[in-house]
Motif scaffolding. Structure first.
Motif, PDB file in Angstrom:
ATOM      1  N   LEU A 102       0.839  -1.193   0.000  1.00 11.03           N
ATOM      2  CA  LEU A 102       0.000   0.000   0.000  1.00 11.03           C
ATOM      3  C   LEU A 102       0.875   1.245   0.000  1.00 11.03           C
ATOM      4  O   LEU A 102       1.739   1.421   0.867  1.00 11.03           O
ATOM      5  N   TRP A 106      -4.431   4.959   5.561  1.00  9.09           N
ATOM      6  CA  TRP A 106      -5.273   3.822   5.178  1.00  9.09           C
ATOM      7  C   TRP A 106      -6.240   3.432   6.297  1.00  9.09           C
ATOM      8  O   TRP A 106      -7.298   2.867   6.022  1.00  9.09           O
ATOM      9  N   ALA A 131       2.677  -1.551   4.291  1.00  8.41           N
ATOM     10  CA  ALA A 131       2.228  -0.164   4.142  1.00  8.41           C
ATOM     11  C   ALA A 131       3.437   0.757   4.260  1.00  8.41           C
ATOM     12  O   ALA A 131       4.051   0.850   5.319  1.00  8.41           O
TER      13      ALA A 131
END
Length: 312
Positions: free
Chosen positions: A34, A45, A61
């Motif tokens: 991500l 997020w 992430a």
């Protein structure tokens, strides 16, 4: 709650890139990488979404260089703004993270996150451009995309520069620039304040705390980083035309930061893409309805290996 560990990898120029990675799920599935947008961080997020995705996928992430917990590249004297924010820099950062999580000696857990099931790149806003930077660099170097098995573009740009259809921004972004990149606090606060309120819809008072968090993250991002990300051009149309891996495009039709036409342009280039346009949603669909967003992404990752494209 899924267990995450925080790690860092060294990108081009010695810049430390921070990221969070989740514990291994029960089954082998593609890792979800991500990549957040301009003047934000991996925290954008949301913990609930990260936990949901991590139930069935390794989630990585990343904080972009100059953002979140990642290092801000040094700028020396009169060195041009953006000198450390090139496509090669961003692609190198993501590759450094992937390399770290592909090795049992450097991965956060005993089982490496990047394994035989491959990787799905998921980029929000400017993170879509960075995802395309990675794919384009792989095309240039090897003629293929290696272990990247899917691409998700969320409210994303895929190109950058005057007249680039894949980089068409909306009225909120146009109003924020260039003042949002200013080092003068009063100038930046005014511009970032109006930009921050455009990230989530005004008619969602339940997202008020999230809106403030996003504004705070934008303001905490170094002015050199805010300016550096826009100090380049990029045209990834040729790469997208040649892309054969599965692609999911998620975009709100009321996005005031990245115009929905950017999503439609990407869909025209990738004729096999799944297109999920959310009526009246803004720039961050995953914040407006995390469950719906997770279901869309998980349905997409679950279909990888088939050649099915669809419009949702």
């Amino acid at each position: 709650m899924t267990h995450f560990r925080t790690r860092s990898a060294t990108g081009p120029g010695g810049v430390e890139i921070a990221y969070r990675v989740s514990a291994p799920p029960a089954e082998s599935t593609p890792a979800l990488v991500l990549i957040h947008g301009w003047a934000q961080s991996a925290a954008a997020w949301g913990t609930g979404l990260l936990d949901r995705l991590a139930e069935t996928h390794r989630v990585i992430a990343v904080d972009l260089r100059g953002h979140g917990a990642s290092a801000v590249p040094a700028q020396h004297g009169s060195e041009a703004v953006g000198v450390s924010y090139s496509a090669e820099d961003f692609a190198g950062d993501i590759e450094a993270v992937l390399a770290a999580e592909a090795s049992p000696t450097t991965s956060a857990f005993d089982r490496p996150a990047v394994a035989d099931a491959g990787v799905v790149l998921a980029g929000w806003s400017y993170g879509g451009l960075v995802s395309c930077d990675v794919l384009a660099a792989r095309f240039d170097n090897t003629g293929g995309v290696g272990d990247v098995v899917g691409l998700v573009l969320v409210g994303a740009i895929s190109s950058l520069g005057r007249g680039a259809a894949g980089g068409r921004i909306g009225p909120a972004m146009r109003a924020a620039l260039p003042d949002a990149c200013s080092a003068d606090p009063r100038t930046a606060i005014r511009a970032l304040g109006s930009f921050g309120t455009a990230l989530v819809p005004a008619h969602r008072p339940d997202l008020g705390a999230v809106s403030q968090q996003l504004f705070g993250t934008s303001l905490a991002t170094a002015p050199s980083a805010r300016a550096g990300l826009f100090a380049r051009t990029a045209d990834h149309d040729p790469m997208l035309r040649d892309l054969t891996i599965p692609v999911l495009i998620v975009h709100g039709t009321a996005d005031a930061v990245v115009d929905v036409s950017a999503a439609r342009h990407a869909a025209d280039l990738v004729d096999h893409a799944r297109v999920d346009l959310w009526d009246d949603a803004g720039h961050a669909p995953f914040l407006e309805d995390p469950d719906r967003f997770a279901e869309s992404v998980l349905a997409f990752t679950g279909s990888i290996g088939s050649d099915v494209g669809a419009t949702v």
